[in-house]
Design a protein around this motif. Structure first.
Motif, PDB file in Angstrom:
ATOM      1  N   ASP A   2     -18.460 -10.302 -44.156  1.00 44.45           N
ATOM      2  CA  ASP A   2     -19.514 -11.299 -43.949  1.00 44.45           C
ATOM      3  C   ASP A   2     -19.042 -12.378 -42.980  1.00 44.45           C
ATOM      4  N   LEU A   5     -19.267 -11.051 -39.460  1.00 40.42           N
ATOM      5  CA  LEU A   5     -20.666 -10.991 -39.032  1.00 40.42           C
ATOM      6  C   LEU A   5     -21.195 -12.380 -38.694  1.00 40.42           C
ATOM      7  N   LEU A   6     -20.852 -13.362 -39.538  1.00 42.97           N
ATOM      8  CA  LEU A   6     -21.277 -14.737 -39.283  1.00 42.97           C
ATOM      9  C   LEU A   6     -20.653 -15.265 -37.986  1.00 42.97           C
ATOM     10  N   TRP A   8     -19.674 -13.514 -35.405  1.00 43.31           N
ATOM     11  CA  TRP A   8     -20.313 -12.827 -34.267  1.00 43.31           C
ATOM     12  C   TRP A   8     -21.661 -13.463 -33.937  1.00 43.31           C
ATOM     13  N   LYS A   9     -22.448 -13.773 -34.967  1.00 40.43           N
ATOM     14  CA  LYS A   9     -23.741 -14.413 -34.725  1.00 40.43           C
ATOM     15  C   LYS A   9     -23.571 -15.811 -34.133  1.00 40.43           C
ATOM     16  N   ASN A  10     -22.545 -16.519 -34.596  1.00 36.05           N
ATOM     17  CA  ASN A  10     -22.309 -17.870 -34.081  1.00 36.05           C
ATOM     18  C   ASN A  10     -21.973 -17.847 -32.585  1.00 36.05           C
ATOM     19  N   TRP A  12     -23.110 -15.941 -30.351  1.00 36.08           N
ATOM     20  CA  TRP A  12     -24.276 -15.673 -29.501  1.00 36.08           C
ATOM     21  C   TRP A  12     -25.396 -16.694 -29.690  1.00 36.08           C
ATOM     22  N   ARG A  13     -25.099 -17.768 -30.401  1.00 36.08           N
ATOM     23  CA  ARG A  13     -26.094 -18.849 -30.477  1.00 36.08           C
ATOM     24  C   ARG A  13     -26.293 -19.481 -29.104  1.00 36.08           C
ATOM     25  N   ARG A  15     -25.820 -18.073 -25.834  1.00 33.71           N
ATOM     26  CA  ARG A  15     -25.535 -16.820 -25.142  1.00 33.71           C
ATOM     27  C   ARG A  15     -24.934 -17.053 -23.757  1.00 33.71           C
ATOM     28  N   THR A  18     -21.232 -18.137 -23.954  1.00 30.88           N
ATOM     29  CA  THR A  18     -20.380 -17.027 -24.383  1.00 30.88           C
ATOM     30  C   THR A  18     -20.204 -16.004 -23.271  1.00 30.88           C
ATOM     31  N   SER A 289     -18.781 -25.294 -29.501  1.00 32.56           N
ATOM     32  CA  SER A 289     -19.451 -24.598 -30.599  1.00 32.56           C
ATOM     33  C   SER A 289     -19.284 -25.358 -31.910  1.00 32.56           C
ATOM     34  N   GLU A 317     -14.003 -16.304 -34.757  1.00 32.42           N
ATOM     35  CA  GLU A 317     -14.811 -16.347 -33.532  1.00 32.42           C
ATOM     36  C   GLU A 317     -13.931 -16.165 -32.302  1.00 32.42           C
TER      37      GLU A 317
END
Length: 409
Positions: A2, A5-6, A8-10, A12-13, A15, A18, A289, A317
């Motif tokens: 988890d 996954l969190l 990875w999503k952070n 691309w907030r 984009r 990154t 970030s 991250e």
């Protein structure tokens, strides 16, 4: 899982940020890998060319001949040539004599280095002789000579002309013999073209009063990277002859070795500067970030998340950012290396085709060679840099106070 996954999503907030950071990391890794492999290929070619015309990948001398090139340090190789030739990985063993002397024509005289060689053994190994036909080579005991093009011009000779060589015999007497210009070579190295005079080894040894003796046994390997395996075997062959020493090419040819080391050190410095600049970009990305999620982190802390979890999240991250950049950069670095290996960089329009570097002619068409251990090493270093860049942003995230963060807008 988890947490990954969190993280990875952070990433691309934002984009655009990154993607810019990934592009910078990947592009830097591609350049470092590609141009290191280019240097690796050029250096390998220079070493191979240099040792074939010079001392060989490995070399056998008597005592300290390499220090002063004193012609009195000669030796009888006896069975060493055949014994060394039988070692695995050895392509050729080239016995040579080097005798300083004076070449005289009817018009001019010049100082020369009379080099006695085995012409048939040298023909396809020595780059100075490769372009000659078998008929253009001197015989082992004849009076035919191969001259450098500048020496030929300065002596005002032509192919077929005769000239006299004078040198000091082993017993101290001066001796002169007549030779004939059999063929001419242009090496591209000015000092060599001005002094090169090749004759058969037996003729040179007899002239100097040292029949059967040599100054050097140049050992040419099939693969220059096999020197570590062959060198102990060579030393074992010399165990019963303590007056003989085995050296590697970098000890016997310090000018070429030092030139390569200096050039490579300057490149490594540039690579380090490039990677440090990229590291600053990663720090900026992660720090921005963290600052953008100041309030979010405060909420997480308020509902029971630990500061350790926040710091680990920032490191994850950075890890994901480094892994993606490492993979992309290595792919692009491999493609760049493939292009530089297959096509190369042609500098003939910008530099002299006979440019000299470290006493070796520099090929103006530079081509890369694969150095896979270095590519893996620098890719791993890139990942470590990404993690190191996350230290300060992680510390910053761990110092967030929930009450203060909840009031942050």
């Amino acid at each position: 899982m988890d947490l990954f996954l969190l993280a990875w999503k952070n990433l691309w907030r934002s984009r655009r940020r990154t993607l810019i950071t990934l592009a910078a990391l990947s592009f830097s890794l591609m350049l470092v890998q590609g141009f290191h492999n280019l240097s690796f290929g050029v250096y390998s070619e220079m070493i191979d060319s240099g040792v074939r015309a010079g001392t060989g990948h490995l070399v056998v001398y008597q005592q300290d001949y390499v220090a002063g090139r004193d012609e009195k340090f000669s030796f009888d190789p006896q069975k060493l040539v055949s014994q060394i030739s039988d070692l695995d990985g050895v392509e050729a063993v080239l016995p040579r004599l080097y005798l300083p002397g004076l070449a005289q024509s009817s018009r001019e005289s010049r100082g020369i280095l009379l080099t006695g060689v085995d012409p048939s053994a040298e023909h396809m190994i020595n780059p100075f002789l490769k372009n000659l036909t078998a008929e253009q080579l001197p015989t082992l005991s004849g009076r035919e000579a191969v001259l450098g093009s500048r020496l030929l011009k300065e002596l005002q000779l032509k192919p077929g002309n005769k000239f006299v060589v004078t040198l000091q015999r082993r017993d101290g007497e001066l001796v002169s013999e007549m030779f004939r210009v059999h063929s001419v070579v242009t090496t591209g190295i000015k000092n060599v073209d001005k002094s090169l005079l090749l004759v058969g080894r037996e003729r040179a040894a007899a002239m100097a009063g040292m029949p059967g003796e040599v100054h050097e046994l140049a050992v040419v390997l099939q693969d220059q990277r096999a020197d570590r395996q062959v060198f102990p075997l060579l030393q074992a062959l010399l165990h019963d002859r303590p007056q003989l020493r085995a050296l590697s090419w970098d000890e016997a040819m310090p000018n070429l070795s030092n030139a390569i080391k200096l050039d490579y050190a300057s490149q490594k410095f540039i690579f380090v500067i490039m990677l440090l600049i990229v590291t600053i970009g990663v720090i900026n990305t992660l720090l921005m970030s963290v600052m953008e999620r100041f309030r979010e982190f405060g909420v997480m802390l308020a509902v029971g998340a630990s500061t350790l979890r926040l710091r680990v999240l920032v490191f994850v991250e950075a890890f994901l950012l480094g892994v993606v950049a490492m993979l992309l950069g290595s792919i692009f670095g491999s493609l760049l290396t493939w292009y530089l290996s297959a096509v190369g960089i042609d500098l003939r329009d910008f530099i002299d085709s006979s440019l000299e570097f470290g006493g070796v002619v520099f090929d103006p068409i530079m081509r890369a060679s694969w150095d896979l251990p270095y590519m893996l090493q620098i890719a791993g270093f890139m990942l470590l840099l990404s993690l190191a860049a996350a230290v300060y942003p992680a510390i910053k995230a761990g110092r967030i106070l929930p009450a203060e963060a909840l009031r942050h807008h």
